[in-house]
Write a protein that holds these residues in place. Structure first.
Motif, PDB file in Angstrom:
ATOM      1  N   MET A   1       0.818  -1.332  -0.050  1.00 47.99           N
ATOM      2  CA  MET A   1       0.085  -0.022   0.084  1.00 47.99           C
ATOM      3  C   MET A   1       0.761   1.328  -0.140  1.00 47.99           C
ATOM      4  O   MET A   1       1.918   1.467   0.877  1.00 47.99           O
ATOM      5  N   ALA A   2       0.816   2.197  -1.066  1.00 47.46           N
ATOM      6  CA  ALA A   2       1.667   3.429  -0.869  1.00 47.46           C
ATOM      7  C   ALA A   2       1.223   4.431  -0.049  1.00 47.46           C
ATOM      8  O   ALA A   2      -0.122   4.441   0.390  1.00 47.46           O
ATOM      9  N   GLU A   3       2.122   4.968   0.472  1.00 42.82           N
ATOM     10  CA  GLU A   3       1.902   5.968   1.576  1.00 42.82           C
ATOM     11  C   GLU A   3       1.663   7.494   1.039  1.00 42.82           C
ATOM     12  O   GLU A   3       2.016   8.037  -0.197  1.00 42.82           O
ATOM     13  N   MET A   4       0.941   8.154   1.910  1.00 41.53           N
ATOM     14  CA  MET A   4       0.758   9.495   1.471  1.00 41.53           C
ATOM     15  C   MET A   4       1.966  10.350   0.950  1.00 41.53           C
ATOM     16  O   MET A   4       1.666  11.524   0.189  1.00 41.53           O
ATOM     17  N   VAL A   5       2.950  10.201   1.498  1.00 45.41           N
ATOM     18  CA  VAL A   5       4.098  10.779   1.015  1.00 45.41           C
ATOM     19  C   VAL A   5       4.573  10.589  -0.117  1.00 45.41           C
ATOM     20  O   VAL A   5       5.597  11.308  -0.472  1.00 45.41           O
ATOM     21  N   LYS A   6       4.044   9.521  -0.887  1.00 48.18           N
ATOM     22  CA  LYS A   6       4.727   9.277  -2.113  1.00 48.18           C
ATOM     23  C   LYS A   6       4.535  10.457  -3.349  1.00 48.18           C
ATOM     24  O   LYS A   6       3.638  11.032  -3.273  1.00 48.18           O
ATOM     25  N   THR A   7       5.751  10.611  -3.642  1.00 48.88           N
ATOM     26  CA  THR A   7       5.547  11.941  -4.867  1.00 48.88           C
ATOM     27  C   THR A   7       4.600  11.585  -6.041  1.00 48.88           C
ATOM     28  O   THR A   7       4.205  12.616  -6.789  1.00 48.88           O
ATOM     29  N   ASP A   8       4.534  10.390  -6.576  1.00 45.50           N
ATOM     30  CA  ASP A   8       3.677  10.197  -7.809  1.00 45.50           C
ATOM     31  C   ASP A   8       2.401  10.263  -7.461  1.00 45.50           C
ATOM     32  O   ASP A   8       1.791   9.238  -6.973  1.00 45.50           O
ATOM     33  N   LEU A   9       1.699  11.173  -7.548  1.00 44.62           N
ATOM     34  CA  LEU A   9       0.308  11.602  -7.020  1.00 44.62           C
ATOM     35  C   LEU A   9      -0.517  11.838  -8.267  1.00 44.62           C
ATOM     36  O   LEU A   9       0.013  12.306  -9.387  1.00 44.62           O
ATOM     37  N   VAL A  10      -1.782  11.591  -8.137  1.00 44.69           N
ATOM     38  CA  VAL A  10      -2.704  11.947  -9.134  1.00 44.69           C
ATOM     39  C   VAL A  10      -3.926  12.625  -8.314  1.00 44.69           C
ATOM     40  O   VAL A  10      -4.178  12.606  -7.051  1.00 44.69           O
ATOM     41  N   THR A  11      -4.599  13.415  -9.193  1.00 43.54           N
ATOM     42  CA  THR A  11      -5.910  14.262  -8.280  1.00 43.54           C
ATOM     43  C   THR A  11      -7.144  13.758  -8.654  1.00 43.54           C
ATOM     44  O   THR A  11      -7.518  13.424  -9.744  1.00 43.54           O
ATOM     45  N   VAL A  12      -8.035  13.481  -7.669  1.00 44.92           N
ATOM     46  CA  VAL A  12      -9.455  12.830  -7.703  1.00 44.92           C
ATOM     47  C   VAL A  12      -9.919  14.026  -7.135  1.00 44.92           C
ATOM     48  O   VAL A  12      -9.658  14.637  -5.986  1.00 44.92           O
ATOM     49  N   THR A  13     -11.474  13.947  -7.152  1.00 42.79           N
ATOM     50  CA  THR A  13     -12.353  14.608  -6.673  1.00 42.79           C
ATOM     51  C   THR A  13     -13.490  13.666  -6.096  1.00 42.79           C
ATOM     52  O   THR A  13     -14.219  13.006  -6.584  1.00 42.79           O
ATOM     53  N   ILE A  14     -13.512  13.812  -4.603  1.00 43.14           N
ATOM     54  CA  ILE A  14     -14.303  12.909  -4.040  1.00 43.14           C
ATOM     55  C   ILE A  14     -15.445  13.687  -3.063  1.00 43.14           C
ATOM     56  O   ILE A  14     -14.987  14.781  -2.419  1.00 43.14           O
ATOM     57  N   ASP A  15     -16.802  13.730  -3.683  1.00 51.10           N
ATOM     58  CA  ASP A  15     -17.669  14.487  -3.008  1.00 51.10           C
ATOM     59  C   ASP A  15     -17.639  15.872  -3.060  1.00 51.10           C
ATOM     60  O   ASP A  15     -17.800  16.600  -2.078  1.00 51.10           O
ATOM     61  N   GLY A  16     -16.980  16.236  -4.436  1.00 48.08           N
ATOM     62  CA  GLY A  16     -17.202  17.799  -4.650  1.00 48.08           C
ATOM     63  C   GLY A  16     -15.458  18.287  -4.215  1.00 48.08           C
ATOM     64  O   GLY A  16     -15.485  19.487  -4.321  1.00 48.08           O
ATOM     65  N   LYS A  17     -14.570  17.556  -3.561  1.00 47.22           N
ATOM     66  CA  LYS A  17     -13.620  18.237  -2.934  1.00 47.22           C
ATOM     67  C   LYS A  17     -12.327  17.515  -3.763  1.00 47.22           C
ATOM     68  O   LYS A  17     -12.152  16.282  -3.924  1.00 47.22           O
TER      69      LYS A  17
END
Length: 832
Positions: A1-17
């Motif tokens: 499971m990747a950790e939140m500090v990982k630099t390879d990120l994508v942008t998702v919108t969940i419930d408008g945010k």
């Protein structure tokens, strides 16, 4: 499971945010990381998603792009990107996040779907929440309260009624009515454990879990299925109807049998049958992603009974008085020990077992050194702890990161029986693409999880020679290991004596150094030392070589500290008879030698706090969880009080004080103050929160992740050493090499109370395995009662003539018979 500090990120919108989450993350996991809990039943973050239960349904869409230009299409009125939504709800657990993904988790359509799923599940679920063991920590109960219907349209008579409390095996019970067919248990056994012993049977509403093994549910990891079961369908034999979850106190601890240092939680409760003291009611996994993730083996889960067994525990100090062993007060016993140590004028030896904590070992060493003693023996057949300190796993290592391009060599050990969690984790490394080589004189269970070309063989007793000459003995394997990105060597001592095991460890260390695989994370040597603190023995200055010296030259005074010499070694009786004064620090009456002068009762891991050092050299804390037995004291406290009598300094007040002294005197332990050992950090997946439907009932780690000691090679100051290959013993005509092996469930004194309580059906009867050709020569058939004769005695066992043993070798498991059998290989005979 990747950790939140990982630099390879994508942008998702969940419930408008909008959120940024690691690329490649499962949608349920990604939502969990940002605090949006998507409810699940079948999904588990440690297993592949299957989308069976439909509880995780969400509205899903993606940003629309111009087909010609690839640019994002914008809504002219709102100025926001246009989103194309799927016409139907989608299962979140089967989705991987992608850039521009849009998700709605709280719409009316989603709410209706969740309500419908729960109503459907409840059409067959029994109404027995008040008596269900899962009550209070039940995902179905919790999610029904949050998302489900307020009333059922089903009449009780319309529900499916099946056999309740059906034993899947000796340890796990199934309530077929409660099962919601999420398949978590079957998938865990097939995917994670590699024991495909559970399956679905029948169809439709009569679908049910069955066991397809004999004996039933034949797996060393069966208890984990009760943790991840989202309802009360699976329960353990020892805890069912034993307590309610809200009555329990959770205490962080470390597995008492496990050299890996598996993190566990003791669930305790005040119990009138235990004198109104805190009593362990169950043992659960505690998350440590670098050690055992969220899994524990069944010996760890069900092997706690010794900590409170009044029939076997030594409950008060005993002293020899005119040939009569009688109870005495602590003050008198300690004074007698002090007098004996003083009178020995330094002619003192210590032999300690690996159930002693680091604090125990240090305090005992300082006591004996204070009166001139210098011989500190480790009661185990495997040497080389100092080599692990040199080229062991560096800081930052994690077996879960091994995969494609990496390689592991497992040599001279049966991980299934000796370290089940390692077998599980290395199986997973193999499935991630790592090359895993298994070298042994015989087949072991680990062979089942590697390719034929990765199964390496050598002659019985020649593991060190094989390792030293691996380039010639197994060229392909040597090449793969040499060229791998990361290499881990896991070395045991099966078929070896102390000298042979040291030679193997040195040869392995040399290979790592010569191929450039020492001192880097996820590279290094791991020794399969027995018990929970074999590595700590070495770090505190106790060695098996010193044990050999002590036994060859019996001291005037011998301190035996949690080492069952009488049961472990048939040669021990003769040695003990030659010692003038024997002092035992022990849990059990049965460990005390007949000619002992003093026996002092010490506490188990559950009654005190302290630390163990795992075979990966991670120092970890365990805490007081259970009420003390009789007048037993922590071993460190006994040594400290005797030291105070001998004017060696003030008595220590706590285990933390002893560790503070260790940090000042043992350089590798400089960072191991209890405050540091107790530190935690966020781990992924997020296990053990209130939402037990996500990861099960494994506990979040609030007791500390421990401190990795690393290795000397991290500083670049290690070099190869000479491999002193001992002569490999050979059997004469009519004889066989008797090779001690190990069964996970056995009759060691620390496990014997659990055998009596519940594990007897799982503990094998004494046996010996011989080759079919040897059986034919000796006139022995499978199932015959035979006598195995060896130096120091003989034992009657059942013969298994099935080809598992190499020709000329007899495999004799230790600790199954009622008497001592060989601790190291020896020549012997077998007869009907």
């Amino acid at each position: 499971m990747a950790e939140m500090v990982k630099t390879d990120l994508v942008t998702v919108t969940i419930d408008g945010k909008e959120f940024q989450v690691p690329k490649g993350t499962n949608l349920v996991d990604a939502a969990k990381q940002i605090g949006n809990d998507i409810p699940v039943f079948c999904y588990h973050p440690k297993m592949e998603p299957v989308g069976m239960c439909r509880m995780c349904l969400v509205e899903l869409g993606g940003v629309m792009r111009d087909r010609a230009t690839g640019e994002v299409m914008m809504d002219e009125e709102t100025g926001e990107p246009k989103v194309r939504w799927f016409p139907k709800l989608q299962t979140a657990c089967t989705q991987i996040v992608s850039d521009g993904m849009h998700v709605k988790t709280n719409t009316e359509m989603v709410d209706v779907a969740r309500n419908d799923v729960l109503e459907f599940l409840l059409t067959s679920h029994p109404l027995d929440c008040p008596v269900c063991d899962k009550g209070g920590e039940c995902p179905l109960q919790n999610l029904t309260m949050e998302h489900g219907p307020s009333a059922s349209r089903m009449y009780f008579e319309d529900k499916i009624h099946m056999e309740k409390h059906y034993p899947l095996g000796d340890l796990i019970y199934l309530d077929r009515e409660r099962c919601i067919q999420c398949a978590r248990c079957t998938r865990f056994q097939a995917e994670i454990a590699g024991d495909d012993v559970l399956a679905f049977h029948e169809r439709g509403r009569r679908l049910q879990i069955i066991t397809n093994s004999d004996p039933g549910f034949d797996s060393y990891f069966s208890g984990n299925t009760t943790d991840i079961c989202p309802v009360g369908a699976l329960t353990t034999e020892d805890f069912r109807f034993g307590a309610r979850p809200w009555e329990l106190t959770s205490v962080a601890s470390i597995a008492p049998h496990d050299p890996v240092g598996s993190n566990i939680t003791l669930s305790t409760r005040l119990d009138r049958d235990f004198g109104g003291r805190q009593k362990i009611k169950r043992v659960m996994a505690r998350q440590n992603e670098q050690v055992n993730e969220i899994w524990i083996d069944d010996k760890t889960r069900f092997g706690h009974h010794f900590s409170r067994d009044e029939e076997s525990r030594l409950l008060e100090p005993m002293i020899d008085s005119d040939g009569q062993f009688t109870a005495t007060q602590w003050d008198s016993a300690m004074r007698a020990v002090a007098d004996a140590l003083t009178g020995a004028e330094g002619n003192i030896g210590v032999i300690a077992g690996s159930y002693m904590s680091n604090e125990d070992l240090w305090a005992l060493r300082k006591l004996v050194e204070g009166v001139g003693g210098s011989k500190f023996g480790a009661w185990m057949p495997q040497a080389g702890g100092d080599l692990v300190a040199q080229v062991g796993l560096p800081k930052g290592s994690n077996l879960s990161e091994l995969g494609r391009g990496d390689a592991v060599l497992v040599i001279a050990t049966d991980l299934e029986e000796e370290v089940p969690i390692y077998r599980l984790r290395l199986k997973q490394a193999r499935e991630r693409g790592a090359n895993v080589f298994v070298a042994n004189a015989r087949k072991t269970r680990m062979d089942d999880f590697v390719r034929r070309a990765e199964r390496l063989r050598y002659e019985t007793g020649n593991a060190a020679g094989f390792m030293a000459g691996i380039a010639e003995a197994a060229p392909d394997a040597a090449k793969t290991l040499s060229e791998a990105d990361n290499v881990v060597i896991v070395a045991g001592s099966e078929g070896l004596d102390v000298a042979g095991s040291r030679a193997l460890m040195q040869a392995a260390a040399n290979f790592l150094i010569e191929t450039g695989h020492a001192g880097k994370p996820n590279n290094g040597l791991v020794g399969v030392f027995p018990g929970p603190n074999g590595m700590g023995l070495s770090d505190m200055g106790y060695t098996p070589e010193a044990t050999q010296d002590i036994m060859a030259n019996p001291p005037q005074v011998l301190i035996v500290a949690q080492a069952d010499m009488l049961y472990d070694d048939p040669q021990a009786v003769n040695f003990l008879q030659r010692v003038e004064t024997i002092i035992h620090l022990t849990l059990f009456e049965g460990e005390v030698a007949p000619n002992a002068a003093i026996a002092l009762p010490v506490q188990s891991f559950a009654e005190r706090d302290g630390t163990y050092t795992s075979i990966e050299r991670r120092v970890q804390r365990f805490y007081v969880g259970q009420g003390p037995m009789g007048e037993a004291l922590p071993a460190w406290q006994v040594a400290s009080r005797i030291g105070a009598l001998l004017e060696q300094g003030r008595e220590k007040n706590s285990a933390a004080q002893v560790m503070l002294e260790i940090t000042k005197n043992v350089p590798a332990y400089a960072g191991c103050r209890y405050k540091n050992l107790s530190k935690t950090e966020t781990q992924y997946p997020l296990i053990g929160r209130d939402d037990v439907y996500y990861g099960g009932t494994a506990y979040d780690n609030k007791g500390g992740l421990g401190v990795s000691l690393g290795c000397e090679a991290e500083n670049g100051d290690v070099s190869t050493g000479e491999v002193n290959l001992p002569k490999v013993a050979s059997a004469a005509d009519g004889e066989l090499m008797i090779v001690p092996t190990r069964e996970l469930y056995n009759m060691e004194r620390v496990f014997r109370p659990s055998v009596k309580a519940m594990m007897k059906p799982r503990t094998p009867q004494p046996y010996v395995e011989i080759n079919a050709e040897d059986g034919e020569k000796l006139g022995i058939a499978d199932g015959d009662d035979v006598t195995v004769t060896f130096d120091g005695g003989d034992v009657t066992v059942t013969a298994r003539v099935n080809g598992a043993a190499p020709q000329g070798t007899a495999l004799l498991p230790r600790h199954l018979a009622e008497i001592a059998t060989p601790m190291v290989p020896t020549v012997g005979k077998i007869s009907k």
